[in-house]
Scaffold this motif. Sequence first.
Motif, PDB file in Angstrom:
ATOM      1  N   PHE A  57      -5.023  13.093  -5.753  1.00  0.00           N
ATOM      2  CA  PHE A  57      -5.881  13.261  -4.580  1.00  0.00           C
ATOM      3  C   PHE A  57      -6.894  12.115  -4.472  1.00  0.00           C
ATOM      4  O   PHE A  57      -7.138  11.592  -3.377  1.00  0.00           O
ATOM      5  N   ALA A  58      -7.483  11.720  -5.596  1.00  0.00           N
ATOM      6  CA  ALA A  58      -8.473  10.642  -5.579  1.00  0.00           C
ATOM      7  C   ALA A  58      -7.839   9.301  -5.246  1.00  0.00           C
ATOM      8  O   ALA A  58      -8.478   8.440  -4.641  1.00  0.00           O
ATOM      9  N   LEU A  59      -6.579   9.117  -5.623  1.00  0.00           N
ATOM     10  CA  LEU A  59      -5.881   7.872  -5.282  1.00  0.00           C
ATOM     11  C   LEU A  59      -5.642   7.796  -3.776  1.00  0.00           C
ATOM     12  O   LEU A  59      -5.723   6.721  -3.188  1.00  0.00           O
ATOM     13  N   ALA A  72      -9.504   6.396 -10.017  1.00  0.00           N
ATOM     14  CA  ALA A  72      -8.159   6.970  -9.914  1.00  0.00           C
ATOM     15  C   ALA A  72      -7.097   5.905 -10.145  1.00  0.00           C
ATOM     16  O   ALA A  72      -6.054   6.192 -10.737  1.00  0.00           O
ATOM     17  N   ARG A  73      -7.367   4.684  -9.682  1.00  0.00           N
ATOM     18  CA  ARG A  73      -6.411   3.596  -9.948  1.00  0.00           C
ATOM     19  C   ARG A  73      -6.303   3.333 -11.432  1.00  0.00           C
ATOM     20  O   ARG A  73      -5.211   3.113 -11.954  1.00  0.00           O
ATOM     21  N   VAL A  74      -7.426   3.354 -12.134  1.00  0.00           N
ATOM     22  CA  VAL A  74      -7.418   3.110 -13.580  1.00  0.00           C
ATOM     23  C   VAL A  74      -6.636   4.208 -14.304  1.00  0.00           C
ATOM     24  O   VAL A  74      -5.781   3.927 -15.147  1.00  0.00           O
ATOM     25  N   VAL A  75      -6.913   5.462 -13.968  1.00  0.00           N
ATOM     26  CA  VAL A  75      -6.203   6.582 -14.597  1.00  0.00           C
ATOM     27  C   VAL A  75      -4.718   6.536 -14.235  1.00  0.00           C
ATOM     28  O   VAL A  75      -3.855   6.786 -15.080  1.00  0.00           O
ATOM     29  N   PHE A 118       7.302  -0.820 -10.156  1.00  0.00           N
ATOM     30  CA  PHE A 118       6.866  -1.064  -8.774  1.00  0.00           C
ATOM     31  C   PHE A 118       5.499  -0.446  -8.496  1.00  0.00           C
ATOM     32  O   PHE A 118       4.632  -1.072  -7.881  1.00  0.00           O
ATOM     33  N   VAL A 119       5.308   0.795  -8.936  1.00  0.00           N
ATOM     34  CA  VAL A 119       4.022   1.466  -8.719  1.00  0.00           C
ATOM     35  C   VAL A 119       2.923   0.748  -9.493  1.00  0.00           C
ATOM     36  O   VAL A 119       1.813   0.548  -8.984  1.00  0.00           O
ATOM     37  N   LEU A 120       3.224   0.325 -10.721  1.00  0.00           N
ATOM     38  CA  LEU A 120       2.244  -0.405 -11.522  1.00  0.00           C
ATOM     39  C   LEU A 120       1.860  -1.719 -10.841  1.00  0.00           C
ATOM     40  O   LEU A 120       0.679  -2.079 -10.787  1.00  0.00           O
ATOM     41  N   TRP A 121       2.844  -2.433 -10.309  1.00  0.00           N
ATOM     42  CA  TRP A 121       2.568  -3.671  -9.583  1.00  0.00           C
ATOM     43  C   TRP A 121       1.676  -3.398  -8.374  1.00  0.00           C
ATOM     44  O   TRP A 121       0.700  -4.092  -8.125  1.00  0.00           O
ATOM     45  N   ALA A 122       2.007  -2.358  -7.619  1.00  0.00           N
ATOM     46  CA  ALA A 122       1.222  -2.027  -6.429  1.00  0.00           C
ATOM     47  C   ALA A 122      -0.202  -1.643  -6.802  1.00  0.00           C
ATOM     48  O   ALA A 122      -1.163  -2.053  -6.129  1.00  0.00           O
ATOM     49  N   LEU A 123      -0.376  -0.872  -7.875  1.00  0.00           N
ATOM     50  CA  LEU A 123      -1.712  -0.442  -8.277  1.00  0.00           C
ATOM     51  C   LEU A 123      -2.565  -1.591  -8.795  1.00  0.00           C
ATOM     52  O   LEU A 123      -3.762  -1.652  -8.521  1.00  0.00           O
ATOM     53  N   VAL A 139       0.843  -1.196   0.000  1.00  0.00           N
ATOM     54  CA  VAL A 139       0.000   0.000   0.000  1.00  0.00           C
ATOM     55  C   VAL A 139       0.883   1.253   0.000  1.00  0.00           C
ATOM     56  O   VAL A 139       0.527   2.275  -0.574  1.00  0.00           O
ATOM     57  N   GLY A 140       2.049   1.147   0.610  1.00  0.00           N
ATOM     58  CA  GLY A 140       2.984   2.269   0.594  1.00  0.00           C
ATOM     59  C   GLY A 140       3.399   2.658  -0.817  1.00  0.00           C
ATOM     60  O   GLY A 140       3.602   3.837  -1.106  1.00  0.00           O
ATOM     61  N   TRP A 141       3.527   1.668  -1.695  1.00  0.00           N
ATOM     62  CA  TRP A 141       3.859   1.980  -3.079  1.00  0.00           C
ATOM     63  C   TRP A 141       2.700   2.672  -3.784  1.00  0.00           C
ATOM     64  O   TRP A 141       2.898   3.510  -4.660  1.00  0.00           O
ATOM     65  N   VAL A 142       1.478   2.333  -3.403  1.00  0.00           N
ATOM     66  CA  VAL A 142       0.317   3.039  -3.953  1.00  0.00           C
ATOM     67  C   VAL A 142       0.337   4.489  -3.486  1.00  0.00           C
ATOM     68  O   VAL A 142       0.087   5.411  -4.267  1.00  0.00           O
TER      69      VAL A 142
END
Length: 134
Positions: free
Chosen positions: A73-75, A82-85, A117-122, A9-12
């Motif tokens: 902000f939405a994430l 927001a995750r999709v965008v 990493f961010v893509l994996w987390a999302l 979640v920290g990566w998100v």
Amino acid sequence: MEQRVTGWVGWVWFGAFALLSVGLFNLITGLIAVFDEDKLLAWSPGSGAYVVDISTWGWVHLFLGLLLTCTGFALFAAATWARVVAIIAVLASIVWNFFWLPVTPWWSLAIIVLGAFVLWALTVHGDEVERAVR
């Protein structure tokens, strides 16, 4: 059955902060360019020289900055859209930096790895954000 929240979640949150930061910088540069009346001479090897209006470039950056800031902000608020965008934005960043590898190899490689990493987390742990916000 209660599902636990992992450290991914920290990566998100990192991705949300990165989107927010980039969005704010795009907003600032976009605003500056919108009110600038200068022209820019651009050169393309295949088609020659052409003139680009900086204010048009500014409006594009202003729109992208607004979109990325709202998405950041939405994430933080765990919005699904927001995750999709954010996933689309991270994928675009990875592809863009892949093309820039010959020009700036170390920077592009760093952005590609961070983006992965961010893509994996999302994609894999994005639903945990909703549980972390509750």
